[in-house]
Design an enzyme around this catalytic site. Sequence first.
Site, PDB file in Angstrom:
ATOM      1  N   CYS A  78       4.600  -3.496   5.553  1.00  0.00           N
ATOM      2  CA  CYS A  78       3.241  -3.663   6.086  1.00  0.00           C
ATOM      3  C   CYS A  78       2.455  -4.703   5.283  1.00  0.00           C
ATOM      4  O   CYS A  78       2.718  -5.882   5.402  1.00  0.00           O
ATOM      5  CB  CYS A  78       2.526  -2.312   6.155  1.00  0.00           C
ATOM      6  SG  CYS A  78       1.060  -2.375   7.215  1.00  0.00           S
ATOM      7  N   HIS A 115       6.096   1.309   9.066  1.00  0.00           N
ATOM      8  CA  HIS A 115       6.179   2.215   7.915  1.00  0.00           C
ATOM      9  C   HIS A 115       7.320   3.228   8.065  1.00  0.00           C
ATOM     10  O   HIS A 115       7.075   4.401   8.362  1.00  0.00           O
ATOM     11  CB  HIS A 115       4.855   2.969   7.738  1.00  0.00           C
ATOM     12  CG  HIS A 115       3.726   2.127   7.257  1.00  0.00           C
ATOM     13  ND1 HIS A 115       3.452   1.947   5.914  1.00  0.00           N
ATOM     14  CD2 HIS A 115       2.806   1.404   7.939  1.00  0.00           C
ATOM     15  CE1 HIS A 115       2.399   1.152   5.793  1.00  0.00           C
ATOM     16  NE2 HIS A 115       1.984   0.806   6.995  1.00  0.00           N
ATOM     17  N   GLU A 171       8.759   4.690   5.765  1.00  0.00           N
ATOM     18  CA  GLU A 171       8.602   5.738   4.742  1.00  0.00           C
ATOM     19  C   GLU A 171       7.674   6.860   5.196  1.00  0.00           C
ATOM     20  O   GLU A 171       7.595   7.892   4.542  1.00  0.00           O
ATOM     21  CB  GLU A 171       8.100   5.104   3.430  1.00  0.00           C
ATOM     22  CG  GLU A 171       6.602   4.885   3.318  1.00  0.00           C
ATOM     23  CD  GLU A 171       6.070   3.699   4.130  1.00  0.00           C
ATOM     24  OE1 GLU A 171       6.832   3.099   4.911  1.00  0.00           O
ATOM     25  OE2 GLU A 171       4.877   3.392   3.972  1.00  0.00           O
TER      26      GLU A 171
END
Length: 256
Positions: free
Chosen positions: A119, A223, A225
Amino acid sequence: MTVLASEAVPIPRRPMIAVTYSSGEIARFRGKRDMFESIINAGGAPLAIDCVSPVDTMEEIVSRVDGLIISGGGDVSAAVSGVDPDDPLLGGVNEARDANEIAALRTAMAHGIPVFAICRGCQLVNVALGGELYADVPRDFDDSIRHTSTPDEMRHGLHGVTIEPGSTLSRWIGGATRAEVNSNHHQAVKTPAPGARVTAHSDDGLIEAYEIAESNIVAVQWHPEVQWVNDPVSLQLLTSFVAEAEAYRDRTTTDL
Ligand code: MN
Protein backbone atom coordinates in the site's frame (compact mmCIF):
# COMPACT_ATOMS: atom_id res chain seq x y z
CA MET A 1 20.46 -33.26 35.06
CA THR A 2 22.68 -30.55 33.68
CA VAL A 3 22.28 -29.15 30.25
CA LEU A 4 25.38 -27.51 28.87
CA ALA A 5 24.96 -24.47 26.68
CA SER A 6 26.75 -26.31 23.90
CA GLU A 7 24.09 -29.04 24.03
CA ALA A 8 21.16 -26.65 23.92
CA VAL A 9 18.15 -27.51 21.82
CA PRO A 10 18.35 -26.35 18.20
CA ILE A 11 17.43 -22.69 17.76
CA PRO A 12 14.37 -22.25 15.56
CA ARG A 13 15.49 -20.42 12.48
CA ARG A 14 12.49 -18.64 11.11
CA PRO A 15 13.51 -15.96 8.62
CA MET A 16 13.51 -12.58 10.34
CA ILE A 17 11.22 -10.09 8.64
CA ALA A 18 11.64 -6.40 9.50
CA VAL A 19 8.43 -4.35 9.32
CA THR A 20 8.50 -0.58 9.18
CA TYR A 21 5.74 1.32 10.98
CA SER A 22 5.38 4.48 13.05
CA SER A 23 4.18 4.63 16.65
CA GLY A 24 3.14 8.19 15.78
CA GLU A 25 0.20 6.72 13.83
CA ILE A 26 -1.89 5.35 16.69
CA ALA A 27 -5.00 4.89 14.56
CA ARG A 28 -3.16 2.32 12.46
CA PHE A 29 -2.03 0.01 15.28
CA ARG A 30 -4.80 -2.50 14.63
CA GLY A 31 -3.42 -2.96 11.15
CA LYS A 32 0.07 -3.58 12.49
CA ARG A 33 -1.19 -6.29 14.85
CA ASP A 34 -2.62 -8.00 11.77
CA MET A 35 0.78 -7.61 10.11
CA PHE A 36 2.73 -9.29 12.91
CA GLU A 37 0.20 -12.13 13.25
CA SER A 38 0.23 -12.72 9.51
CA ILE A 39 4.04 -12.95 9.35
CA ILE A 40 4.09 -15.46 12.20
CA ASN A 41 1.40 -17.52 10.46
CA ALA A 42 3.42 -17.33 7.23
CA GLY A 43 6.46 -18.85 8.98
CA GLY A 44 8.48 -15.71 9.63
CA ALA A 45 9.71 -13.92 12.74
CA PRO A 46 8.55 -10.28 12.60
CA LEU A 47 10.77 -7.47 13.86
CA ALA A 48 9.19 -4.03 14.21
CA ILE A 49 11.14 -0.93 13.21
CA ASP A 50 9.55 2.21 14.64
CA CYS A 51 10.09 5.05 12.17
CA VAL A 52 8.68 7.77 14.45
CA SER A 53 12.02 9.57 14.78
CA PRO A 54 15.29 9.46 12.85
CA VAL A 55 16.75 5.95 13.02
CA ASP A 56 20.49 6.39 12.59
CA THR A 57 20.96 2.64 12.93
CA MET A 58 18.68 1.70 10.03
CA GLU A 59 21.53 0.28 7.96
CA GLU A 60 22.76 -1.75 10.97
CA ILE A 61 19.27 -3.13 11.59
CA VAL A 62 18.12 -3.88 8.06
CA SER A 63 21.43 -5.43 6.98
CA ARG A 64 20.84 -8.16 9.60
CA VAL A 65 17.34 -9.23 8.60
CA ASP A 66 16.26 -11.67 5.90
CA GLY A 67 13.34 -9.69 4.49
CA LEU A 68 11.87 -6.18 4.67
CA ILE A 69 8.19 -5.25 4.61
CA ILE A 70 7.48 -1.57 3.99
CA SER A 71 3.97 -1.35 5.36
CA GLY A 72 0.83 0.73 4.93
CA GLY A 73 0.11 4.16 6.37
CA GLY A 74 -0.57 7.76 5.43
CA ASP A 75 0.46 9.62 2.31
CA VAL A 76 4.10 9.99 1.36
CA SER A 77 5.12 13.63 1.79
CA ALA A 78 4.82 15.84 -1.29
CA ALA A 79 8.55 16.60 -1.08
CA VAL A 80 9.23 12.91 -1.73
CA SER A 81 6.30 12.04 -4.01
CA GLY A 82 6.37 15.18 -6.13
CA VAL A 83 2.63 15.87 -5.82
CA ASP A 84 1.32 19.40 -5.10
CA PRO A 85 2.30 20.15 -1.45
CA ASP A 86 -0.82 22.32 -1.06
CA ASP A 87 -3.18 19.55 -2.17
CA PRO A 88 -6.01 19.57 0.43
CA LEU A 89 -6.47 15.80 0.03
CA LEU A 90 -2.91 15.02 1.18
CA GLY A 91 -3.18 13.33 4.59
CA GLY A 92 -1.25 11.50 7.28
CA VAL A 93 2.15 12.73 6.10
CA ASN A 94 5.05 11.58 8.29
CA GLU A 95 8.39 12.86 6.99
CA ALA A 96 10.47 10.92 9.53
CA ARG A 97 8.82 7.74 8.35
CA ASP A 98 9.51 8.59 4.69
CA ALA A 99 13.20 9.18 5.40
CA ASN A 100 13.58 6.02 7.48
CA GLU A 101 11.81 3.81 4.97
CA ILE A 102 13.90 5.15 2.10
CA ALA A 103 17.03 4.35 4.14
CA ALA A 104 15.66 0.87 4.86
CA LEU A 105 14.89 0.35 1.17
CA ARG A 106 18.39 1.47 0.10
CA THR A 107 19.99 -0.89 2.62
CA ALA A 108 17.86 -3.83 1.50
CA MET A 109 18.66 -3.11 -2.15
CA ALA A 110 22.39 -2.85 -1.42
CA HIS A 111 22.34 -6.32 0.17
CA GLY A 112 19.77 -7.98 -2.11
CA ILE A 113 17.40 -8.48 0.83
CA PRO A 114 13.87 -9.28 -0.43
CA VAL A 115 11.42 -6.37 -0.08
CA PHE A 116 7.62 -6.65 0.07
CA ALA A 117 6.07 -3.19 -0.24
CA ILE A 118 2.42 -2.88 0.79
CA CYS A 119 0.00 0.00 0.00
CA ARG A 120 1.82 3.14 1.19
CA GLY A 121 5.01 1.06 0.83
CA CYS A 122 4.13 0.38 -2.82
CA GLN A 123 3.79 4.13 -3.36
CA LEU A 124 6.89 5.06 -1.36
CA VAL A 125 9.20 2.62 -3.16
CA ASN A 126 7.86 3.81 -6.51
CA VAL A 127 8.62 7.50 -5.86
CA ALA A 128 11.91 6.77 -4.06
CA LEU A 129 13.08 5.06 -7.27
CA GLY A 130 11.81 7.74 -9.65
CA GLY A 131 8.15 6.94 -10.36
CA GLU A 132 5.07 9.15 -9.99
CA LEU A 133 1.81 8.92 -8.04
CA TYR A 134 -1.79 9.95 -8.48
CA ALA A 135 -2.38 12.33 -5.55
CA ASP A 136 -6.00 11.17 -5.34
CA VAL A 137 -7.39 8.30 -7.40
CA PRO A 138 -11.11 9.28 -7.57
CA ARG A 139 -10.28 12.88 -8.49
CA ASP A 140 -7.22 12.42 -10.71
CA PHE A 141 -7.74 8.99 -12.30
CA ASP A 142 -11.18 7.40 -12.15
CA ASP A 143 -13.97 6.78 -9.65
CA SER A 144 -15.72 3.84 -11.30
CA ILE A 145 -14.31 1.32 -8.79
CA ARG A 146 -14.20 1.91 -5.05
CA HIS A 147 -10.70 1.60 -3.56
CA THR A 148 -11.46 2.62 0.04
CA SER A 149 -13.00 0.41 2.72
CA THR A 150 -14.18 0.15 6.29
CA PRO A 151 -12.00 -1.96 8.63
CA ASP A 152 -14.49 -4.86 8.44
CA GLU A 153 -14.49 -4.78 4.65
CA MET A 154 -10.70 -5.11 4.67
CA ARG A 155 -11.08 -8.74 5.74
CA HIS A 156 -12.52 -9.56 2.32
CA GLY A 157 -11.92 -8.85 -1.37
CA LEU A 158 -13.31 -5.53 -2.63
CA HIS A 159 -12.22 -5.56 -6.27
CA GLY A 160 -10.56 -7.90 -8.70
CA VAL A 161 -7.03 -7.62 -10.07
CA THR A 162 -5.62 -9.15 -13.24
CA ILE A 163 -2.10 -10.43 -12.67
CA GLU A 164 0.62 -10.73 -15.32
CA PRO A 165 1.45 -14.34 -16.19
CA GLY A 166 5.05 -15.20 -15.38
CA SER A 167 5.43 -12.43 -12.80
CA THR A 168 6.83 -13.10 -9.34
CA LEU A 169 3.40 -12.17 -7.97
CA SER A 170 1.70 -14.82 -10.10
CA ARG A 171 4.37 -17.40 -9.23
CA TRP A 172 3.84 -16.67 -5.52
CA ILE A 173 0.19 -17.71 -5.83
CA GLY A 174 0.63 -20.81 -7.92
CA GLY A 175 0.43 -19.21 -11.35
CA ALA A 176 -2.95 -17.51 -10.83
CA THR A 177 -3.68 -14.48 -13.02
CA ARG A 178 -6.74 -13.21 -11.19
CA ALA A 179 -7.42 -12.43 -7.52
CA GLU A 180 -10.03 -10.65 -5.41
CA VAL A 181 -8.20 -8.19 -3.17
CA ASN A 182 -9.11 -5.74 -0.46
CA SER A 183 -8.45 -2.06 -1.01
CA ASN A 184 -7.95 1.02 1.14
CA HIS A 185 -5.95 3.64 -0.71
CA HIS A 186 -6.70 7.03 -2.25
CA GLN A 187 -3.31 7.36 -3.94
CA ALA A 188 -1.72 4.94 -6.41
CA VAL A 189 1.14 4.51 -8.86
CA LYS A 190 0.71 6.76 -11.90
CA THR A 191 4.05 6.14 -13.62
CA PRO A 192 6.14 3.16 -12.54
CA ALA A 193 9.74 3.77 -11.52
CA PRO A 194 12.37 3.01 -14.18
CA GLY A 195 13.03 -0.72 -14.11
CA ALA A 196 9.71 -1.56 -12.46
CA ARG A 197 7.46 -4.05 -14.24
CA VAL A 198 3.73 -3.58 -13.65
CA THR A 199 2.33 -6.95 -12.57
CA ALA A 200 -1.34 -6.27 -11.73
CA HIS A 201 -4.17 -3.90 -12.64
CA SER A 202 -7.67 -3.48 -11.22
CA ASP A 203 -10.54 -3.47 -13.73
CA ASP A 204 -10.51 0.35 -13.97
CA GLY A 205 -6.94 0.11 -15.33
CA LEU A 206 -5.21 1.29 -12.15
CA ILE A 207 -1.78 -0.17 -11.35
CA GLU A 208 -2.17 -2.46 -8.32
CA ALA A 209 1.22 -4.22 -8.26
CA TYR A 210 4.74 -4.06 -9.70
CA GLU A 211 8.07 -5.78 -9.24
CA ILE A 212 11.75 -5.00 -9.67
CA ALA A 213 13.06 -8.52 -10.04
CA GLU A 214 16.79 -7.73 -9.95
CA SER A 215 16.31 -6.04 -6.57
CA ASN A 216 13.95 -8.69 -5.15
CA ILE A 217 11.19 -6.09 -4.77
CA VAL A 218 7.50 -6.98 -5.00
CA ALA A 219 4.92 -4.25 -4.36
CA VAL A 220 1.15 -4.55 -4.01
CA GLN A 221 -1.43 -1.82 -3.48
CA TRP A 222 -3.68 -4.01 -1.32
CA HIS A 223 -3.31 -5.56 2.15
CA PRO A 224 -2.79 -9.35 2.18
CA GLU A 225 -1.70 -9.06 5.83
CA VAL A 226 -5.28 -8.09 6.74
CA GLN A 227 -7.22 -10.23 4.25
CA TRP A 228 -5.32 -13.45 5.00
CA VAL A 229 -7.69 -14.49 7.81
CA ASN A 230 -10.40 -15.12 5.18
CA ASP A 231 -8.33 -15.72 2.08
CA PRO A 232 -5.80 -18.51 1.42
CA VAL A 233 -4.35 -16.56 -1.53
CA SER A 234 -3.36 -13.67 0.74
CA LEU A 235 -1.63 -16.04 3.14
CA GLN A 236 0.09 -17.68 0.16
CA LEU A 237 1.52 -14.28 -0.82
CA LEU A 238 2.98 -13.82 2.64
CA THR A 239 4.23 -17.39 2.88
CA SER A 240 5.94 -17.01 -0.50
CA PHE A 241 7.62 -13.78 0.60
CA VAL A 242 8.86 -15.48 3.77
CA ALA A 243 10.23 -18.28 1.55
CA GLU A 244 12.14 -15.65 -0.48
CA ALA A 245 13.56 -14.32 2.81
CA GLU A 246 14.54 -17.84 3.83
CA ALA A 247 16.31 -18.36 0.50
CA TYR A 248 18.18 -15.06 0.99
CA ARG A 249 19.19 -16.14 4.49
CA ASP A 250 20.38 -19.54 3.31
CA ARG A 251 22.55 -18.11 0.53
CA THR A 252 24.12 -15.43 2.77
CA THR A 253 24.51 -17.24 6.10
CA THR A 254 27.47 -19.52 6.72
CA ASP A 255 27.07 -20.34 10.44
CA LEU A 256 24.28 -22.92 10.09
MN1 MN B 1 -7.33 -0.92 -4.99
